[in-house]
Write an enzyme that holds these catalytic residues in place. Structure first.
Site, PDB file in Angstrom:
ATOM      1  N   PRO A 244      92.192  27.564  45.904  1.00  0.00           N
ATOM      2  CG  PRO A 244      92.527  26.373  47.895  1.00  0.00           C
ATOM      3  CD  PRO A 244      92.169  26.186  46.438  1.00  0.00           C
ATOM      4  CB  CYS A 245      95.730  31.343  44.714  1.00  0.00           C
ATOM      5  SG  CYS A 245      94.432  32.420  44.099  1.00  0.00           S
TER       6      CYS A 245
END
Length: 287
Positions: A244-245
């Site tokens: 989850p950047c």
């Protein structure tokens, strides 16, 4: 739900999210949104709420910059807690079952030589989704929300230039469906340089509905002085959404950048916050 019906619903949600984001400076009524989708208000709200968990009106509140700032002010950098309970390593993470394995430095240096990567396009609520995988798991997930499939595909291929690419949607379908439905198990195969993989491991410890900063990710990855390099590694994450950047924002509360476009980042953060609210039964957003 039949696959064709599910794909149709995803396309409805993707279009609705696109419309809502394009009008983020003003709130759109249910009747207005439904008309833009050529659907009755009741039907549209039923489809939207089934997938997102809350009404379109509530969802729009999560797209604001103030919401991102409120997340940051709520001390949502939870790396230490996640690490303490073992969420930063292989195993189950958050609400989705994820298992991951990292490519060896030697394999990475060969730029994918002797690696077979199977791929296919899927409908998702955030636009067209390109999935790539080896026998060990997904190595690439990318969004083509603007319809530029060719550009996105070449972007992903450039990461492992020596690999053999085989169009085979069925080979990765189960992992993609696990991601979209948040049921089952999605296996990930992290293919990057050792420094990048340490940064991506840190990203995996950020729960849905939470955010952190680039500085905190650098600290969690063990490189507190390398904030700029950490930011670059965050941007090179090849497995969007599942690594989850999009949960990394600036200290100011600004969203910063996102490789697949800020509309997708806003939509991902809003959806996760909405789902978290629905699961907790929260009735109001704290600003």
């Amino acid at each position: 739900m039949m696959q064709t019906e599910q794909s149709y619903h995803y396309k409805v949600i993707a279009r609705a999210i696109e419309i809502i984001d394009s009008e983020k400076d003003r709130e759109l009524s249910l009747d207005c949104l439904a008309a833009k989708m050529n659907m009755s208000p009741a039907h549209f709200q039923r489809i939207f709420s089934k997938w997102v968990g809350i009404s379109p009106k509530r969802y729009q509140q999560y797209l604001t910059l103030q919401h991102a700032r409120s997340l940051l002010q709520a001390d949502t950098t939870v790396h230490s807690t996640a690490n303490a309970i073992g969420m930063s390593g292989p195993g189950r993470l958050h609400d989705l079952f994820l298992r991951w394995e990292a490519m060896s430095p030697g394999d990475y240096a060969r730029r994918g030589a002797e690696l077979q990567i199977r791929w296919g396009w899927f409908a998702s609520p955030f636009g067209d989704l390109l999935a790539m995988g080896t026998e060990k798991g997904l190595c690439g997930l990318a969004f083509a929300a603007d319809g530029e499939r060719g550009t996105v595909f070449e972007d992903m291929k450039a990461r492992w230039r020596e690999a053999k690419y085989i169009e085979d949607k069925e080979a990765v379908r189960d992992w993609v469906q696990a991601a979209l439905n948040q049921k089952g198990e999605a296996k990930l195969y992290l293919t990057g340089a050792p420094f990048q993989i340490k940064v991506w491991e840190a990203l995996l410890s950020i729960p849905p509905g939470k955010v952190t900063t680039y500085t905190d990710v650098a600290q969690a990855a063990g490189f507190p002085q390398a904030v700029r390099a950490t930011g670059t590694a965050v941007g090179r994450n090849p497995i969007s959404w599942l690594i989850p950047c999009h949960r990394v924002i600036r200290k100011s509360g600004g969203l910063g950048g996102y490789h697949w476009g800020l509309p997708v980042k806003r939509a991902l953060l809003a959806w996760e916050s909405a789902r978290r609210e629905a699961s907790m039964g929260v009735q109001s957003i704290q600003h």
